[in-house]
Structure formats: structure tokens, C-alpha cells
Motif scaffolding. Structure first.
Motif, short mmCIF file in Angstrom:
data_model
loop_
_atom_site.label_atom_id
_atom_site.label_comp_id
_atom_site.label_asym_id
_atom_site.label_seq_id
_atom_site.Cartn_x
_atom_site.Cartn_y
_atom_site.Cartn_z
N VAL A 1 0.83 -1.20 0.00
CA VAL A 1 0.00 0.00 0.00
C VAL A 1 0.87 1.25 0.00
O VAL A 1 1.74 1.42 0.85
CB VAL A 1 -0.93 0.02 1.23
N LYS B 1 0.78 4.66 1.06
CA LYS B 1 -0.04 5.46 1.97
C LYS B 1 -0.27 6.89 1.45
O LYS B 1 -1.27 7.51 1.77
CB LYS B 1 0.61 5.52 3.35
N CYS C 1 -3.32 6.48 -0.84
CA CYS C 1 -4.51 5.89 -0.23
C CYS C 1 -5.48 6.99 0.23
O CYS C 1 -5.08 7.91 0.95
CB CYS C 1 -4.12 5.01 0.96
N LYS D 1 -8.31 6.16 1.86
CA LYS D 1 -9.02 5.54 3.00
C LYS D 1 -10.50 5.29 2.69
O LYS D 1 -11.35 5.43 3.56
CB LYS D 1 -8.87 6.40 4.25
N GLY E 1 -4.01 5.15 6.53
CA GLY E 1 -4.37 4.44 5.30
C GLY E 1 -4.61 2.96 5.54
O GLY E 1 -4.69 2.51 6.68
N CYS F 1 -8.99 -1.21 -5.73
CA CYS F 1 -8.57 0.13 -5.30
C CYS F 1 -8.83 1.15 -6.42
O CYS F 1 -8.24 1.05 -7.50
CB CYS F 1 -7.09 0.13 -4.92
N ALA G 1 -3.64 2.65 -5.29
CA ALA G 1 -2.70 2.84 -4.19
C ALA G 1 -2.08 1.53 -3.76
O ALA G 1 -1.19 1.51 -2.91
CB ALA G 1 -3.39 3.52 -3.02
#
Length: 82
Positions: free
Chosen positions: A27, A29, A32, A34, A53, A71, A75
Motif C-alpha cells: 500500500v 499510503k 490511499c 481511505k 491508510g 482500489c 494505491a
């Protein structure tokens, strides 16, 4: 017999299955947002969303990479297991 029998439902956390994978999700971050899509689609339930994240519990991740496909901001990338 068409499938296995589960005698004790809900005991998957007792078995660390992460050693099954040949690649794993990584990942980023910074990318990301969230949104939780990765966690929602993870068949093992090993992704949680934190303030920083998505976090993957590699003890249980089997490396299916469904999270990467789901995703929306890309990410999550595939990383070869060392």
C-alpha cells in the motif's frame, strides 16, 4: 465429498495462512484515500483502514490481490514475496 467440514466456525484467526502467497499487496499510503474498498472486498478480512491508510495483516493475507484490483486510486501494488 464436495468440500471440507468446518467444525468450529469463526476460528480462521487461529491459523496464520500468509505463508501461502507468492506475491503480496503493498500500500502506498500517500495515494490511499481511505475509502475502504480494499477492506470490503478482501476475502480474508485482513485489511483495516487506519488514520494513515490501509494496513494489511500479512499473517493472514494469501496474496489474491483482489484489494489491488478494487482500489479506485491504484494505491495498492503487487510486490513479490521474498
Amino acid at each position: 465429498m464436495p468440500g471440507g467440514i468446518v467444525y468450529e466456525a469463526g476460528n480462521s484467526k487461529e491459523y496464520k495462512t500468509g505463508s501461502w502467497r507468492s506475491s503480496k499487496p503493498s500500500v502506498d499510503k500517500a495515494k490511499c484515500i481511505k475509502c475502504g474498498q480494499c477492506a470490503m472486498y478482501c476475502p480474508e478480512g485482513c485489511i483495516k483502514i487506519t488514520e494513515s491508510g490501509a494496513e494489511v495483516d500479512y499473517d493472514y493475507c494469501k496474496g489474491c490481490l483482489i484489494c489491488m484490483v478494487q482500489c479506485p486510486v491504484k494505491a495498492i501494488a503487487e510486490k513479490e514475496e521474498c
